[in-house]
Structures are given as C-alpha cells and as structure tokens.
Design an enzyme around this catalytic site. Structure first.
Site, PDB file in Angstrom:
ATOM      1  N   LYS A  80       0.878  -1.159   0.048  1.00 20.30           N
ATOM      2  CA  LYS A  80      -0.057   0.012  -0.139  1.00 20.30           C
ATOM      3  C   LYS A  80       0.735   1.210  -0.121  1.00 20.30           C
ATOM      4  O   LYS A  80       1.749   1.360   0.690  1.00 20.30           O
ATOM      5  CB  LYS A  80      -0.906   0.047   1.079  1.00 20.30           C
ATOM      6  CG  LYS A  80      -2.093   1.309   1.183  1.00 20.30           C
ATOM      7  CD  LYS A  80      -2.723   1.040   2.454  1.00 20.30           C
ATOM      8  CE  LYS A  80      -3.602   1.839   2.752  1.00 20.30           C
ATOM      9  NZ  LYS A  80      -4.668   1.834   3.938  1.00 20.30           N
ATOM     10  N   SER A 155      -9.500   1.692   3.379  1.00 20.38           N
ATOM     11  CA  SER A 155      -8.808   2.472   2.522  1.00 20.38           C
ATOM     12  C   SER A 155      -7.908   1.510   1.787  1.00 20.38           C
ATOM     13  O   SER A 155      -7.270   2.145   0.598  1.00 20.38           O
ATOM     14  CB  SER A 155      -8.142   3.551   3.142  1.00 20.38           C
ATOM     15  OG  SER A 155      -7.149   3.066   4.138  1.00 20.38           O
ATOM     16  N   SER A 179      -9.578  -0.854   7.666  1.00 20.31           N
ATOM     17  CA  SER A 179      -8.977  -0.830   6.170  1.00 20.31           C
ATOM     18  C   SER A 179      -8.576  -1.717   5.388  1.00 20.31           C
ATOM     19  O   SER A 179      -8.189  -1.861   4.245  1.00 20.31           O
ATOM     20  CB  SER A 179      -8.147   0.372   6.132  1.00 20.31           C
ATOM     21  OG  SER A 179      -8.862   1.802   5.810  1.00 20.31           O
TER      22      SER A 179
END
Ligand code: GLN
Length: 476
Positions: A80, A155, A179
């Site tokens: 990420k 997210s 997330s």
C-alpha cells in the site's frame, strides 16, 4: 505460462524447488500480468520492475547455492502506498506527496524483503488511508475485481484488489478502523489486523497513531499467518511495538476447534443487511458443526463506537498531518510570497476534500473549550469499548461478527454523504479502538455473487487462536 493468479506462498516454494519456474520468471510474469490487468482496476499506482527483478535474481542465486531464500522467497507482493519504500515514490494517494521519494524503508517492508519477498508495486488507496471505498484517492478510484462497477472497499482497496485479481500472491495494507478487513470482505480474500503493537509502524505514514496497523492480505489464512509472522516482533524504531515473542502461527493451524467458545454480539447483527445476516447465521451453524459452542453476547458500548472513532482519528490526523507544510515534504505551492500564504496554498492545493474535512473536525475537537467535551470524552468511551471486550474474553475464545453491514457498494453510491460512509465502519472500528487482533475470512457470496467476510476477533496477542479458527472455517 505461470499461473500467477492461482499461486500461494507454498505453491511458489514448490514451483521454485521443482524448477517449474525461476524467481525471475515468476516476477516477470507477475509484472506483465499486473500491467495488463491494471487498466481494469487501477489497483497499482506504480510497478517497480528494477527492484523486483534484482530481488528475484538474489532469490535465484540463493537457491542455486543451496541456501534457503526465506519463508517468502520469490513471492510477488504489493504494498500500500502509505508504507515507505526507499527510492520508490510513495504518494499516500495524495497530490501532496505526488513526488515524494522516501529515504528509507518501513520495517515491515525491510522484513518482507529480507524473507525473500518480491515487492512488485505500490498500491492505490484512499488519501492518507482516510476512507472506506478507495474513492478518496487523488489518483482515481480502484474497481473491485469481482464486480467492476463496485468499490473494492477502503482504504486499502488497491492492496485487496491485487490479491483478489491475482497479480500479487499477498499484499500489505494498513488498518486504522477497518481498512484491511473491510476490503478483504468486499473482495473475497483474507485480511488480518494484528494486535496493536504486534507489527512495527516505523515507515507507515501516520494517520491516527494510536489505531494504525500494518496488516496483510492473502488468498488463504495460512499465507496471511506467514506474512504476519515475518513482519511481527520488536522493533527498536517503534516504541509502541511489542517485545512479546512471535509464535510460529502455522504450527497452530491444526483444524481442531472442537469446544471453542464463541460469542456473537447482538448489537452487530442489528444493522446487517438481510443477505449479510443470513451468511453470518449460516457461518454460525457451520462453526457449530465443527464443534464450536456459539452463544449470543452483548457489547453495550458498540452504539458509541462510530462517534468515538471519528473524534479520535480526526484529532490524531489533524496533528499528524500538520507536518505537510510545503517545507519538509514535497507539494509546495509557488503561489505566495509570504510563509503563511505558502502554507495555506500548499495545504489548500495538496489535500483532498475528505482529508480537509478531517483536519477541520480534528482541530475543532482538540481546540480549547471543546477538548474536554469531545476528545477527553471519546477517550473515556474508548476505555468502555475495550472493557466490553475484556469482559467478553473472560469466558470466550473468540467473537464472530459481520465485517460490514453490506457487501461492496456501487462506485459513487455513498460519496455524497460522508456520515453514511462512516457508518459502514460500524463493525470494524470497535476492535480497532480496543487494539485487539481481528480478521476477515470469506464466508460466502450474495445472490449477485458479491463476497461477504466473517469477522473473527480475539483477545490481545491471541493471533494463534484466531488463525486456528479461521483456518478450520476456511477448510469446512
Ligand atoms: N474507514 C475508516 C476511516 O476512514 C478506516 C480507515 C482505515 O482503517 N485506514 O477512518
């Protein structure tokens, strides 16, 4: 043709051992596959072929010399874009950091690579990890590989999508309030939030420091456990990182869960959609079939969780994001000749709407006169939420619950109403506030074919038990 999308950590290991492919061949195949798939999902913000191929050559060299390249030897991994990678651009999904090249690696990344993992690219996410749908990225939304008109969750939407589409075998996300678990549930894969402090946060760009975790995605429980084991453990560079020894998680995947005591919170089933509730109820029956004892429990402070979480995370975010001033990082606006004008323009141009909303909310709840009424009160309620769990775990091995009240929603569906978007985190933020380990494991699909995850929550540092239950459930 290497079947990249079907690989697991152990099949990579086997394939390398039996010389079905080399690490370099596998890395090339994964990079090509990622480049071909990306226009469909927008899951990668960047591929890093040089770094990946250099690491793969190293794995092949070790294998040729008869050395063990490590538990993740040759495994393609997505990371990420809120996790720092030395020399490889890290944007946090924000225009503010469009050109930011970190001078060091996050501890998690360092450990993954030391274990032979191959970083193939950086994945898209909500700006600074703020969001539940990946629609807050300055670089466009990610599409759910299972249903392209729907969100992948957020997210860490990009990290979930790359594992679901099969361009990476495992990936790293970050979980502050859900997330990793929620996108795992929306994309039909496994996502694990470890105990707070189990994995170092060094090099994870701070959103809400008392809640942030580096957390893995995988296509099965065993792989997720392997990645966590590699990353976990004391790090002198993060004083909140626990010194507790890291168990061999794989050794606990015995399939034996007979007699385990599980609780299902009544408060969590209240808002769940019909199909989600039905799949969770079916999971309960299946767990009982495996010999678990399941009973209803109450976690009464749950009703206050959304308000508590959004006060605390915004307060911490407003403080953490103060560092982006156009001086210390990239993103400086050229439009002003005064220092304060430069700050204002930099932040005005660099941050997106959701980030600004949270900075303003956070600044407000920390301001003189409101601090006690909001921030201090939220901390007290956080303690009550933790106490609910402490009490429950006195007589339970694990808690099971939905991950999200509904499956993946359509792109754009919740963007006009931030409160509605915040409400989608209702089942994941409680575990985050308590700092306990929790995970999502696939439990079925809706009539439309949308994946739904079952959430498993355990007591602090009880990851072994959580993995044992999830693995037994996965084998059912
Ligand atoms: N959706 C939650 C938020 O926006 C959780 C995000 C996260 O875990 N990073 O804060």
């Amino acid at each position: 043709m290497i079947p990249v999308a079907q690989l697991t950590i152990s099949s990579v290991r086997e394939g390398l051992k039996n010389k079905e492919f080399t690490a370099v061949e596998l890395t090339r195949a994964a990079l090509d596959f990622a480049a071909a798939e990306n226009p469909k999902t927008n899951a990668y913000l960047l591929l890093c072929p040089e770094r990946a191929l250099a690491a793969a050559e190293n794995v092949d060299r070790q294998l040729a010399a008869g050395e063990d390249p490590g538990p993740l030897g040759g495994v393609p991994i997505g990371v990420k874009d809120v996790i720092l990678t030395k020399g490889v651009r890290t944007t946090c999904g924000s225009k503010m950091l469009e050109n930011y090249i970190p001078p060091y690696d996050a501890t998690a990344v360092e450990r993954i690579e030391a274990a032979g993992g191959i970083l193939i690219g950086k994945t898209n996410c909500d700006e600074f990890a703020m969001g539940s749908s990946n629609e807050n990225s300055a670089y466009g939304p990610v599409r759910n590989p299972v249903a392209p008109d729907r969100v992948p969750g957020g997210s860490s939407g990009g990290s979930a999508a790359v594992v679901a589409q099969g361009t990476a075998v495992v990936s790293l996300g970050s979980d502050t309030g859900g997330s990793v678990r929620q996108p795992a549930s929306f994309c039909g894969i496994v996502g694990v939030t470890p105990t707070y402090g189990r994995v170092s946060r060094y090099g994870l760009v701070a959103y809400a420091s008392s809640l942030d975790h580096v957390a893995p995605f995988a296509r099965n429980v065993r792989d997720a456990a392997t990645v966590l084991e590699v990353m976990a453990g004391r790090d002198p560079l993060d004083s909140t990182c626990a010194a507790a020894p890291v168990p061999n998680y794989a050794a606990h995947l015995t399939g034996e869960v007979r007699g385990m005591k599980l609780g299902i919170p009544v408060e969590y089933m209240k808002h769940a959609s019909g199909e989600t509730a039905a799949l969770i109820n079916r999971s309960v029956t299946e767990l009982e079939g495996l010999g678990c004892e399941v009973r209803e429990i109450s976690l009464p402070a749950t009703d206050y969780a959304i308000a508590t979480y959004y006060i605390i995370c915004c307060a911490e975010a407003s403080s953490n994001l103060a560092r982006y001033d156009g001086v210390r990082y990239t993103g400086r606006s050229a439009k002003s000749d005064t220092l304060s004008g430069m700050y204002q323009n930099t932040r005005g141009e660099g941050f997106g709407a959701e980030v600004k909303r949270r900075i303003m909310l956070g600044t407000y709840v920390l301001s003189h006169g409101y601090y006690d009424a909001y921030y201090v009160k939220a901390q007290k309620v956080r303690a009550l939420i933790s106490k609910d769990f402490t009490r429950a775990f006195e007589s339970l091995d694990a808690i099971i619950a939905p991950v999200s009240p509904f499956p993946a929603f359509r792109l754009g569906e919740k963007m006009s109403d931030p409160v509605e978007m915040y409400l989608s985190d209702i089942y994941t933020i409680t575990g985050s506030l308590a700092g306990i380990p929790c995970m999502s494991v696939p439990c079925g699909t809706t009539g439309e074919g949308l994946p739904v995850g079952l959430q498993i929550l355990c007591n602090h540092f009880d990851e072994q038990k959580m993995f044992r239950l999830a693995d037994a459930f996965e084998r059912r």
